[in-house]
Design a protein around this motif. Structure first.
Motif, PDB file in Angstrom:
ATOM      1  N   ALA A 188      -0.006   4.471  62.288  1.00 32.08           N
ATOM      2  CA  ALA A 188       1.444   4.611  62.313  1.00 32.08           C
ATOM      3  C   ALA A 188       2.124   3.250  62.312  1.00 32.08           C
ATOM      4  CB  ALA A 188       1.873   5.411  63.543  1.00 32.08           C
ATOM      5  N   LYS A 189       3.225   3.169  61.592  1.00 31.30           N
ATOM      6  CA  LYS A 189       4.110   2.010  61.610  1.00 31.30           C
ATOM      7  C   LYS A 189       5.502   2.493  62.006  1.00 31.30           C
ATOM      8  CE  LYS A 189       0.653  -0.332  60.023  1.00 31.30           C
ATOM      9  NZ  LYS A 189      -0.105  -1.232  60.924  1.00 31.30           N
ATOM     10  N   GLY A 190       6.373   1.572  62.315  1.00 34.02           N
ATOM     11  CA  GLY A 190       7.727   1.946  62.687  1.00 34.02           C
ATOM     12  C   GLY A 190       8.572   2.317  61.484  1.00 34.02           C
ATOM     13  N   CYS A 191       9.614   3.122  61.731  1.00 34.03           N
ATOM     14  CA  CYS A 191      10.556   3.460  60.658  1.00 34.03           C
ATOM     15  C   CYS A 191      11.217   2.205  60.091  1.00 34.03           C
ATOM     16  CB  CYS A 191      11.634   4.408  61.182  1.00 34.03           C
ATOM     17  SG  CYS A 191      11.099   6.110  61.403  1.00 34.03           S
ATOM     18  N   ASP A 192      11.225   1.145  60.882  1.00 31.74           N
ATOM     19  CA  ASP A 192      11.834  -0.105  60.434  1.00 31.74           C
ATOM     20  C   ASP A 192      10.873  -0.954  59.603  1.00 31.74           C
ATOM     21  OD1 ASP A 192      10.090  -0.747  62.443  1.00 31.74           O
ATOM     22  OD2 ASP A 192      11.527  -1.849  63.676  1.00 31.74           O
ATOM     23  N   THR A 193       9.691  -0.405  59.280  1.00 31.67           N
ATOM     24  CA  THR A 193       8.687  -1.126  58.494  1.00 31.67           C
ATOM     25  C   THR A 193       8.472  -0.427  57.154  1.00 31.67           C
ATOM     26  OG1 THR A 193       7.527  -1.867  60.496  1.00 31.67           O
ATOM     27  CG2 THR A 193       6.295  -1.929  58.420  1.00 31.67           C
ATOM     28  N   GLU A 194       8.522  -1.178  56.070  1.00 30.65           N
ATOM     29  CA  GLU A 194       8.235  -0.624  54.752  1.00 30.65           C
ATOM     30  C   GLU A 194       6.722  -0.599  54.537  1.00 30.65           C
ATOM     31  OE1 GLU A 194      10.225   0.725  52.550  1.00 30.65           O
ATOM     32  OE2 GLU A 194      12.051   0.313  53.693  1.00 30.65           O
ATOM     33  N   LEU A 195       6.191   0.564  54.190  1.00 31.37           N
ATOM     34  CA  LEU A 195       4.759   0.657  53.914  1.00 31.37           C
ATOM     35  C   LEU A 195       4.429  -0.059  52.611  1.00 31.37           C
ATOM     36  CD1 LEU A 195       3.974   4.380  54.851  1.00 31.37           C
ATOM     37  CD2 LEU A 195       3.677   2.333  56.260  1.00 31.37           C
ATOM     38  N   ASP A 196       3.305  -0.757  52.590  1.00 30.70           N
ATOM     39  CA  ASP A 196       2.861  -1.409  51.364  1.00 30.70           C
ATOM     40  C   ASP A 196       1.352  -1.275  51.227  1.00 30.70           C
ATOM     41  OD1 ASP A 196       1.650  -3.373  53.002  1.00 30.70           O
ATOM     42  OD2 ASP A 196       3.429  -4.635  52.935  1.00 30.70           O
ATOM     43  N   ARG A 197       0.808  -1.892  50.194  1.00 31.86           N
ATOM     44  CA  ARG A 197      -0.609  -1.755  49.880  1.00 31.86           C
ATOM     45  C   ARG A 197      -1.495  -2.257  51.029  1.00 31.86           C
ATOM     46  NH1 ARG A 197      -3.624  -1.311  45.127  1.00 31.86           N
ATOM     47  NH2 ARG A 197      -5.779  -0.982  45.744  1.00 31.86           N
ATOM     48  N   SER A 198      -1.031  -3.273  51.739  1.00 31.84           N
ATOM     49  CA  SER A 198      -1.850  -3.822  52.818  1.00 31.84           C
ATOM     50  C   SER A 198      -2.064  -2.801  53.933  1.00 31.84           C
ATOM     51  CB  SER A 198      -1.198  -5.082  53.388  1.00 31.84           C
ATOM     52  OG  SER A 198       0.020  -4.783  54.051  1.00 31.84           O
ATOM     53  N   HIS A 199      -1.055  -1.949  54.199  1.00 30.97           N
ATOM     54  CA  HIS A 199      -1.193  -0.923  55.228  1.00 30.97           C
ATOM     55  C   HIS A 199      -2.206   0.143  54.780  1.00 30.97           C
ATOM     56  CE1 HIS A 199       3.119  -2.284  56.125  1.00 30.97           C
ATOM     57  NE2 HIS A 199       2.349  -2.790  57.080  1.00 30.97           N
ATOM     58  N   GLU A 200      -2.135   0.496  53.503  1.00 28.79           N
ATOM     59  CA  GLU A 200      -3.082   1.465  52.952  1.00 28.79           C
ATOM     60  C   GLU A 200      -4.504   0.918  53.005  1.00 28.79           C
ATOM     61  OE1 GLU A 200      -4.080   3.232  48.554  1.00 28.79           O
ATOM     62  OE2 GLU A 200      -1.959   3.147  49.142  1.00 28.79           O
ATOM     63  N   ASP A 201      -4.674  -0.340  52.605  1.00 29.71           N
ATOM     64  CA  ASP A 201      -6.003  -0.961  52.638  1.00 29.71           C
ATOM     65  C   ASP A 201      -6.530  -1.048  54.066  1.00 29.71           C
ATOM     66  OD1 ASP A 201      -5.974  -1.249  49.907  1.00 29.71           O
ATOM     67  OD2 ASP A 201      -5.314  -3.336  49.934  1.00 29.71           O
ATOM     68  N   GLN A 202      -5.632  -1.287  55.014  1.00 35.69           N
ATOM     69  CA  GLN A 202      -6.021  -1.363  56.419  1.00 35.69           C
ATOM     70  C   GLN A 202      -6.635  -0.044  56.887  1.00 35.69           C
ATOM     71  OE1 GLN A 202      -2.681  -1.596  59.091  1.00 35.69           O
ATOM     72  NE2 GLN A 202      -3.907  -2.353  60.810  1.00 35.69           N
ATOM     73  N   LEU A 203      -5.954   1.067  56.594  1.00 37.12           N
ATOM     74  CA  LEU A 203      -6.466   2.371  57.000  1.00 37.12           C
ATOM     75  C   LEU A 203      -7.762   2.699  56.270  1.00 37.12           C
ATOM     76  CD1 LEU A 203      -6.316   5.008  58.522  1.00 37.12           C
ATOM     77  CD2 LEU A 203      -4.664   5.853  56.844  1.00 37.12           C
ATOM     78  N   LYS A 204      -7.825   2.383  54.992  1.00 38.67           N
ATOM     79  CA  LYS A 204      -9.046   2.640  54.230  1.00 38.67           C
ATOM     80  C   LYS A 204     -10.235   1.893  54.830  1.00 38.67           C
ATOM     81  CE  LYS A 204      -7.108   3.670  49.645  1.00 38.67           C
ATOM     82  NZ  LYS A 204      -7.024   3.208  48.241  1.00 38.67           N
ATOM     83  N   SER A 205     -10.021   0.656  55.236  1.00 36.14           N
ATOM     84  CA  SER A 205     -11.125  -0.129  55.803  1.00 36.14           C
ATOM     85  C   SER A 205     -11.597   0.476  57.119  1.00 36.14           C
ATOM     86  CB  SER A 205     -10.686  -1.578  56.000  1.00 36.14           C
ATOM     87  OG  SER A 205      -9.689  -1.700  57.004  1.00 36.14           O
ATOM     88  N   TYR A 206     -10.669   0.998  57.936  1.00 33.81           N
ATOM     89  CA  TYR A 206     -11.054   1.658  59.174  1.00 33.81           C
ATOM     90  C   TYR A 206     -11.883   2.905  58.885  1.00 33.81           C
ATOM     91  CZ  TYR A 206      -7.395  -1.197  61.444  1.00 33.81           C
ATOM     92  OH  TYR A 206      -6.628  -2.231  61.916  1.00 33.81           O
ATOM     93  N   MET A 207     -11.418   3.710  57.928  1.00 35.10           N
ATOM     94  CA  MET A 207     -12.120   4.934  57.567  1.00 35.10           C
ATOM     95  C   MET A 207     -13.524   4.619  57.055  1.00 35.10           C
ATOM     96  SD  MET A 207      -9.023   6.937  55.563  1.00 35.10           S
ATOM     97  CE  MET A 207     -10.095   8.255  54.970  1.00 35.10           C
ATOM     98  N   ARG A 208     -13.615   3.612  56.215  1.00 32.74           N
ATOM     99  CA  ARG A 208     -14.904   3.265  55.608  1.00 32.74           C
ATOM    100  C   ARG A 208     -15.884   2.736  56.654  1.00 32.74           C
ATOM    101  NH1 ARG A 208     -13.271  -0.427  51.705  1.00 32.74           N
ATOM    102  NH2 ARG A 208     -12.435   1.399  50.629  1.00 32.74           N
ATOM    103  N   GLN A 209     -15.373   1.970  57.603  1.00 28.39           N
ATOM    104  CA  GLN A 209     -16.227   1.367  58.615  1.00 28.39           C
ATOM    105  C   GLN A 209     -16.901   2.418  59.493  1.00 28.39           C
ATOM    106  OE1 GLN A 209     -16.895  -1.775  58.648  1.00 28.39           O
ATOM    107  NE2 GLN A 209     -18.060  -1.949  60.548  1.00 28.39           N
ATOM    108  N   ILE A 210     -16.161   3.493  59.813  1.00 27.33           N
ATOM    109  CA  ILE A 210     -16.686   4.532  60.711  1.00 27.33           C
ATOM    110  C   ILE A 210     -17.251   5.711  59.932  1.00 27.33           C
ATOM    111  CG2 ILE A 210     -16.110   6.047  62.658  1.00 27.33           C
ATOM    112  CD1 ILE A 210     -16.018   3.109  63.329  1.00 27.33           C
ATOM    113  N   GLY A 211     -16.881   5.838  58.640  1.00 25.78           N
ATOM    114  CA  GLY A 211     -17.318   6.987  57.854  1.00 25.78           C
ATOM    115  C   GLY A 211     -16.448   8.200  58.076  1.00 25.78           C
ATOM    116  N   ILE A 212     -15.128   7.982  58.126  1.00 25.68           N
ATOM    117  CA  ILE A 212     -14.166   9.062  58.368  1.00 25.68           C
ATOM    118  C   ILE A 212     -13.730   9.654  57.038  1.00 25.68           C
ATOM    119  CG2 ILE A 212     -11.913   9.630  59.363  1.00 25.68           C
ATOM    120  CD1 ILE A 212     -14.015   8.892  61.412  1.00 25.68           C
ATOM    121  N   ASP A 213     -13.649  10.986  56.972  1.00 29.35           N
ATOM    122  CA  ASP A 213     -13.290  11.660  55.722  1.00 29.35           C
ATOM    123  C   ASP A 213     -11.790  11.716  55.463  1.00 29.35           C
ATOM    124  OD1 ASP A 213     -15.962  12.118  55.352  1.00 29.35           O
ATOM    125  OD2 ASP A 213     -15.909  14.232  55.925  1.00 29.35           O
ATOM    126  N   TRP A 214     -10.975  11.688  56.530  1.00 24.37           N
ATOM    127  CA  TRP A 214      -9.538  11.929  56.384  1.00 24.37           C
ATOM    128  C   TRP A 214      -8.718  10.853  57.074  1.00 24.37           C
ATOM    129  CZ3 TRP A 214      -7.817  15.723  53.237  1.00 24.37           C
ATOM    130  CH2 TRP A 214      -8.720  16.730  52.879  1.00 24.37           C
TER     131      TRP A 214
END
Length: 332
Positions: free
Chosen positions: A58-84
């Motif tokens: 989660a980010k704040g409503c005052d933060t614009e989502l960008d590619r770096s936020h998406e990559d951040q979540l993807k790296s977390y998922m990949r590290q643990i092996g999370i499907d969703w």
């Protein structure tokens, strides 16, 4: 709102709506992920039997989502092996899913939408619900959406050719004088069809799994069952013949080692013709382009410009190569 208020007022109520008890051990705040020599924190880990199955960043409503936020979540998922995964700033939502069609770790976007479009995206959100994760419905929802996404990509790729085909049929009947307006309308039709498919994929519920003894399908649906010694191994259900075929062949490639058991390009029947049923490029063995095809996993293409009779005749050859049989029911 800043991040803390966004979490409390939007993200946590959404987690509760999806059936996860925020005060129970099913939801772990600030879940630790080992990244290299350091430790990162995922905002929420949604757990089944003390094992994380969904990461929420989660980010704040005052933060614009960008590619770096998406990559951040993807790296977390990949590290643990999370499907969703769910990424949100309270205004925008993106649902990520592990790409099971790839042999390499990869996460893909299943849906991305603003908060105003939440009612139009009930199915991808439902895939994150506790009930859907436990029952396996999440996988069905994802497969349905991904099937439509493949169909949309095919329509976009073949838009010009489809418009030309429609124009040729109409002008053959009423004359060349109307060819330009007909072609323009045909292109508009393809665009409208793409929009309709995308909307329906995110709003229409998947069909509940039938029992193995039943081959019942809802009206307008195509069903293919893979069996071995009479026992059902896998089943695909779709609203379009081509997309249903593609889902089946994707399964054979990803889970049954189909491409190791056949030669590419694969020519059906006697194997002496020029039309490839399966190839690593959208063309036949003589170099001609496939008129209609479905892109598959691992860079393969399935030829679909066949009559229903020929589809039922040639498609079973592929599961037979890996020791399986297939049965057709529903609208076939």
């Amino acid at each position: 709102m800043d991040e803390q208020n966004t979490k409390r007022k939007i993200i946590e109520p959404l987690i509760e709506l999806l059936g996860w008890d925020i005060l129970s051990t099913d939801v772990e705040l600030e879940y630790s992920v080992q990244m290299g020599s350091g430790t990162k924190k995922v905002d929420y880990a949604l757990n089944l039997e003390d094992t994380p199955v969904v990461f929420v960043e989660a980010k704040g409503c005052d933060t614009e989502l960008d590619r770096s936020h998406e990559d951040q979540l993807k790296s977390y998922m990949r590290q643990i092996g999370i499907d969703w995964g769910l990424l949100s700033n309270g205004r925008e939502f993106e649902i990520l899913r592990r790409d099971f069609s790839s042999n390499r770790p990869n996460e893909i976007s299943l849906a991305k939408f603003p908060i105003e479009k939440v009612p139009d995206n009930e199915q991808p959100l439902k895939a994150l619900s506790s009930k859907s994760i436990k029952s396996g419905e999440s996988k069905q929802i994802a497969e349905k959406i991904e099937s439509v996404q493949r169909a949309v990509r095919t329509l976009r790729t073949n838009k010009e050719g489809l418009a030309e085909d429609v124009t040729r049929v109409v002008t053959d009947i009423i004359g060349e004088s109307v060819s330009q307006p007909v072609e323009d309308e045909a292109k508009g039709f393809v665009d409208d069809l793409i929009a309709t498919l995308e909307e329906q994929a995110h709003r229409t519920a998947v069909t509940e799994e039938t029992t193995k003894e039943s081959t019942h399908a809802s009206e307008g649906q195509y069903v293919i069952r893979l069996t071995q010694n009479g026992e059902e191994i896998h089943r695909v259900v779709g609203n379009q013949q081509a997309a249903t075929m593609a889902s089946l062949v994707d399964y054979l490639i990803d889970h049954e080692g189909l491409t190791d058991a056949i030669e590419i390009p694969y020519v059906p029947g006697t194997g002496q013709g020029s039309r490839a049923l399966l190839n690593d490029k959208p063309e036949h063995t003589n170099g001609s382009k496939m008129r209609r095809y479905e892109p598959l996993s691992e860079g393969y293409y399935l030829f679909t410009a066949l009559s229903a009779k020929d589809k039922m005749r040639y498609l079973p050859e592929l599961p037979e190569k890996v020791g399986l049989e297939c049965e057709f029911s529903g609208e076939w």
